[in-house]
Design a protein around this motif. Sequence first.
Motif, PDB file in Angstrom:
ATOM      1  N   PRO A 163       0.838  -1.191   0.000  1.00 46.86           N
ATOM      2  CA  PRO A 163       0.000   0.000   0.000  1.00 46.86           C
ATOM      3  C   PRO A 163       0.881   1.252   0.000  1.00 46.86           C
ATOM      4  O   PRO A 163       1.996   1.243   0.518  1.00 46.86           O
ATOM      5  N   LEU A 164       0.355   2.325  -0.572  1.00 43.34           N
ATOM      6  CA  LEU A 164       1.144   3.552  -0.655  1.00 43.34           C
ATOM      7  C   LEU A 164       1.603   3.985   0.723  1.00 43.34           C
ATOM      8  O   LEU A 164       2.771   4.376   0.912  1.00 43.34           O
ATOM      9  N   THR A 165       0.704   3.949   1.684  1.00 44.64           N
ATOM     10  CA  THR A 165       1.013   4.258   3.082  1.00 44.64           C
ATOM     11  C   THR A 165       0.151   3.355   3.953  1.00 44.64           C
ATOM     12  O   THR A 165      -0.566   2.494   3.444  1.00 44.64           O
ATOM     13  N   GLU A 225      -1.749  -6.184   3.517  1.00 42.99           N
ATOM     14  CA  GLU A 225      -0.872  -7.105   2.803  1.00 42.99           C
ATOM     15  C   GLU A 225      -1.557  -7.719   1.582  1.00 42.99           C
ATOM     16  O   GLU A 225      -0.979  -7.772   0.494  1.00 42.99           O
ATOM     17  N   MET A 226      -2.780  -8.195   1.743  1.00 45.43           N
ATOM     18  CA  MET A 226      -3.492  -8.880   0.668  1.00 45.43           C
ATOM     19  C   MET A 226      -4.844  -8.257   0.346  1.00 45.43           C
ATOM     20  O   MET A 226      -5.265  -8.214  -0.814  1.00 45.43           O
ATOM     21  N   GLY A 227      -5.542  -7.778   1.363  1.00 42.81           N
ATOM     22  CA  GLY A 227      -6.891  -7.274   1.176  1.00 42.81           C
ATOM     23  C   GLY A 227      -6.983  -6.055   0.289  1.00 42.81           C
ATOM     24  O   GLY A 227      -8.035  -5.784  -0.299  1.00 42.81           O
ATOM     25  N   ILE A 228      -5.888  -5.307   0.175  1.00 43.48           N
ATOM     26  CA  ILE A 228      -5.915  -4.125  -0.680  1.00 43.48           C
ATOM     27  C   ILE A 228      -6.191  -4.509  -2.140  1.00 43.48           C
ATOM     28  O   ILE A 228      -6.763  -3.710  -2.890  1.00 43.48           O
ATOM     29  N   TYR A 229      -5.845  -5.726  -2.543  1.00 41.53           N
ATOM     30  CA  TYR A 229      -6.098  -6.146  -3.921  1.00 41.53           C
ATOM     31  C   TYR A 229      -7.597  -6.239  -4.238  1.00 41.53           C
ATOM     32  O   TYR A 229      -8.063  -5.638  -5.222  1.00 41.53           O
ATOM     33  N   LEU A 232      -6.063   7.204  -2.485  1.00 42.53           N
ATOM     34  CA  LEU A 232      -6.802   7.760  -1.348  1.00 42.53           C
ATOM     35  C   LEU A 232      -8.065   6.957  -1.071  1.00 42.53           C
ATOM     36  O   LEU A 232      -8.437   6.728   0.089  1.00 42.53           O
ATOM     37  N   ARG A 233      -8.742   6.495  -2.120  1.00 43.20           N
ATOM     38  CA  ARG A 233      -9.950   5.701  -1.928  1.00 43.20           C
ATOM     39  C   ARG A 233      -9.624   4.364  -1.282  1.00 43.20           C
ATOM     40  O   ARG A 233     -10.362   3.881  -0.426  1.00 43.20           O
ATOM     41  N   PHE A 234      -8.515   3.724  -1.714  1.00 43.94           N
ATOM     42  CA  PHE A 234      -8.123   2.453  -1.089  1.00 43.94           C
ATOM     43  C   PHE A 234      -7.980   2.645   0.422  1.00 43.94           C
ATOM     44  O   PHE A 234      -8.480   1.840   1.222  1.00 43.94           O
ATOM     45  N   GLN A 235      -7.249   3.684   0.808  1.00 42.96           N
ATOM     46  CA  GLN A 235      -6.984   3.917   2.221  1.00 42.96           C
ATOM     47  C   GLN A 235      -8.265   4.245   2.985  1.00 42.96           C
ATOM     48  O   GLN A 235      -8.463   3.780   4.117  1.00 42.96           O
ATOM     49  N   ASP A 236      -9.121   5.036   2.372  1.00 37.19           N
ATOM     50  CA  ASP A 236     -10.372   5.388   3.031  1.00 37.19           C
ATOM     51  C   ASP A 236     -11.231   4.155   3.261  1.00 37.19           C
ATOM     52  O   ASP A 236     -11.817   3.970   4.342  1.00 37.19           O
ATOM     53  N   HIS A 237     -11.316   3.279   2.266  1.00 40.97           N
ATOM     54  CA  HIS A 237     -12.131   2.077   2.412  1.00 40.97           C
ATOM     55  C   HIS A 237     -11.552   1.154   3.482  1.00 40.97           C
ATOM     56  O   HIS A 237     -12.304   0.551   4.259  1.00 40.97           O
ATOM     57  N   ILE A 238     -10.217   1.042   3.533  1.00 41.83           N
ATOM     58  CA  ILE A 238      -9.587   0.209   4.565  1.00 41.83           C
ATOM     59  C   ILE A 238      -9.891   0.766   5.956  1.00 41.83           C
ATOM     60  O   ILE A 238     -10.178   0.006   6.897  1.00 41.83           O
ATOM     61  N   GLU A 239      -9.846   2.078   6.116  1.00 40.91           N
ATOM     62  CA  GLU A 239     -10.146   2.671   7.416  1.00 40.91           C
ATOM     63  C   GLU A 239     -11.612   2.449   7.793  1.00 40.91           C
ATOM     64  O   GLU A 239     -11.926   2.197   8.967  1.00 40.91           O
ATOM     65  N   ARG A 240     -12.499   2.501   6.822  1.00 44.59           N
ATOM     66  CA  ARG A 240     -13.921   2.215   7.114  1.00 44.59           C
ATOM     67  C   ARG A 240     -14.117   0.761   7.512  1.00 44.59           C
ATOM     68  O   ARG A 240     -14.944   0.456   8.378  1.00 44.59           O
ATOM     69  N   ILE A 241     -13.360  -0.136   6.902  1.00 48.72           N
ATOM     70  CA  ILE A 241     -13.424  -1.555   7.265  1.00 48.72           C
ATOM     71  C   ILE A 241     -12.929  -1.756   8.692  1.00 48.72           C
ATOM     72  O   ILE A 241     -13.571  -2.423   9.511  1.00 48.72           O
ATOM     73  N   ARG A 242     -11.778  -1.173   9.010  1.00 48.57           N
ATOM     74  CA  ARG A 242     -11.193  -1.315  10.345  1.00 48.57           C
ATOM     75  C   ARG A 242     -12.151  -0.780  11.425  1.00 48.57           C
ATOM     76  O   ARG A 242     -12.202  -1.311  12.541  1.00 48.57           O
ATOM     77  N   ALA A 243     -12.872   0.261  11.097  1.00 50.43           N
ATOM     78  CA  ALA A 243     -13.801   0.850  12.061  1.00 50.43           C
ATOM     79  C   ALA A 243     -14.926  -0.107  12.429  1.00 50.43           C
ATOM     80  O   ALA A 243     -15.625   0.111  13.432  1.00 50.43           O
ATOM     81  N   ARG A 244     -15.090  -1.179  11.648  1.00 51.06           N
ATOM     82  CA  ARG A 244     -16.167  -2.148  11.899  1.00 51.06           C
ATOM     83  C   ARG A 244     -15.652  -3.449  12.495  1.00 51.06           C
ATOM     84  O   ARG A 244     -16.427  -4.420  12.615  1.00 51.06           O
ATOM     85  N   ALA A 262     -12.490  -3.735  -6.689  1.00 49.05           N
ATOM     86  CA  ALA A 262     -13.849  -3.200  -6.650  1.00 49.05           C
ATOM     87  C   ALA A 262     -13.870  -1.739  -7.092  1.00 49.05           C
ATOM     88  O   ALA A 262     -14.750  -1.320  -7.858  1.00 49.05           O
ATOM     89  N   TRP A 263     -12.876  -0.969  -6.646  1.00 48.78           N
ATOM     90  CA  TRP A 263     -12.820   0.437  -7.053  1.00 48.78           C
ATOM     91  C   TRP A 263     -12.611   0.559  -8.557  1.00 48.78           C
ATOM     92  O   TRP A 263     -13.212   1.411  -9.218  1.00 48.78           O
ATOM     93  N   LEU A 264     -11.772  -0.303  -9.124  1.00 46.11           N
ATOM     94  CA  LEU A 264     -11.471  -0.230 -10.549  1.00 46.11           C
ATOM     95  C   LEU A 264     -12.729  -0.352 -11.395  1.00 46.11           C
ATOM     96  O   LEU A 264     -12.891   0.355 -12.392  1.00 46.11           O
ATOM     97  N   PHE A 265     -13.631  -1.237 -11.010  1.00 47.76           N
ATOM     98  CA  PHE A 265     -14.801  -1.500 -11.854  1.00 47.76           C
ATOM     99  C   PHE A 265     -16.046  -0.705 -11.445  1.00 47.76           C
ATOM    100  O   PHE A 265     -16.963  -0.561 -12.251  1.00 47.76           O
ATOM    101  N   LEU A 266     -16.072  -0.189 -10.228  1.00 47.81           N
ATOM    102  CA  LEU A 266     -17.261   0.527  -9.781  1.00 47.81           C
ATOM    103  C   LEU A 266     -17.039   2.020  -9.607  1.00 47.81           C
ATOM    104  O   LEU A 266     -17.981   2.801  -9.703  1.00 47.81           O
ATOM    105  N   LYS A 267     -15.789   2.417  -9.314  1.00 48.69           N
ATOM    106  CA  LYS A 267     -15.437   3.838  -9.191  1.00 48.69           C
ATOM    107  C   LYS A 267     -16.405   4.616  -8.294  1.00 48.69           C
ATOM    108  O   LYS A 267     -16.744   5.757  -8.570  1.00 48.69           O
ATOM    109  N   GLN A 268     -16.836   3.981  -7.218  1.00 47.49           N
ATOM    110  CA  GLN A 268     -17.711   4.628  -6.259  1.00 47.49           C
ATOM    111  C   GLN A 268     -17.360   4.195  -4.850  1.00 47.49           C
ATOM    112  O   GLN A 268     -16.865   3.082  -4.633  1.00 47.49           O
ATOM    113  N   ASP A 269     -17.626   5.078  -3.901  1.00 47.20           N
ATOM    114  CA  ASP A 269     -17.534   4.688  -2.505  1.00 47.20           C
ATOM    115  C   ASP A 269     -18.790   3.921  -2.128  1.00 47.20           C
ATOM    116  O   ASP A 269     -19.901   4.306  -2.530  1.00 47.20           O
ATOM    117  N   PRO A 270     -18.653   2.833  -1.366  1.00 45.56           N
ATOM    118  CA  PRO A 270     -19.856   2.114  -0.942  1.00 45.56           C
ATOM    119  C   PRO A 270     -20.695   2.952   0.007  1.00 45.56           C
ATOM    120  O   PRO A 270     -20.172   3.707   0.829  1.00 45.56           O
TER     121      PRO A 270
END
Length: 324
Positions: free
Chosen positions: A97-99, A178-182, A311-323, A187-195
């Motif tokens: 991941p970038l960061t 490590e792996m989940g970012i893929y 930025l979207r990858f990181q935002d989605h990961i943070e939303r996942i962690r929050a749950r 999903a972002w590549l094909f949907l280009k939207q935040d859930p």
Amino acid sequence: MKRIRWGILSTGRIAHQFAQDLLHVENAELVCVAARSGDAANEFAKQYSIPRAHCGYDALFADPAVDAVYVATPHTLHLAHSTAALEAGKAVLCEKPLTTCAADAEALIAVAKRTNGYLMEGMWTYFLPAVQVAQRWVAEGRIGRIRHVKADFGYPLLPFDAKRREYDSTLAGGCLLEMGIYPIAFAWLFLKQDPASIQVVARHAPNGVEDDVSMLFDYADCTATPCTATLGTSFRAKLRNWAYIIGDEGYIAIPDFWRARECMLYRLDERIDHFDDGRRTLGFEYEARAVGADLMQGKRESEIVPWEASLRFQDHIERIRARF
């Protein structure tokens, strides 16, 4: 043809894979490698016929013969090393991941803007021909409107060892980065939207880092048709590691999507199209070639993996962690 002169930061597994494939890139020349250990750098340089090896990373940043740096150090060092490379006037391809968090991604992008430097996250999957063919099939309407995206990526990393990099909490261990970012990036590549909403079931290793995560992304208004993404990642088990883009008129299946070599188009149970790239490499050459082309054209940002995607990858990961 002008070549981009590359330096590689670190000599770990991913650095070896990148170096192997860079030999197949016509607009690239591997001129330098750096590692904390001089012996490791020298051995790596010998293996790939690299003319210079540096003990310590600062020497690579200061090397005037280097145009672009591939940052292959652990996740927690990406911000510091990419920043240092940008400050030194180098283009940066930083391994995913970038960061390790959204705030750091924003800070790193700010450095790229301030230095007028090139920065791209190494989401190499986006450049693989099979994935790009799947994108074309979707754009051509061959599966109709997307209803579901399914993707998972998991390999057993057992037995648990808190000192192993992938589990080490001090190195941002856990299966999401490590792996989940893929699958998240897919999903972002094909949907280009935040859930609109995210549901999560997560399990944790003895030291508290996540080692098995199932995710359901709900897109309430995706291209005028509600759809979902079912994603997974795991250190506990070998998952299917396929991806599916499912429309109301057909679906696309991509085996081992993160390193995809082929994709298949189905209408009901009939396979109506198939693409295989026939390559003999791992596939890192596609992203390296694209970075080289960007630099030769004077670009500062990739059109395929733009900063917004990172930025979207990181935002989605943070939303996942929050749950959790």
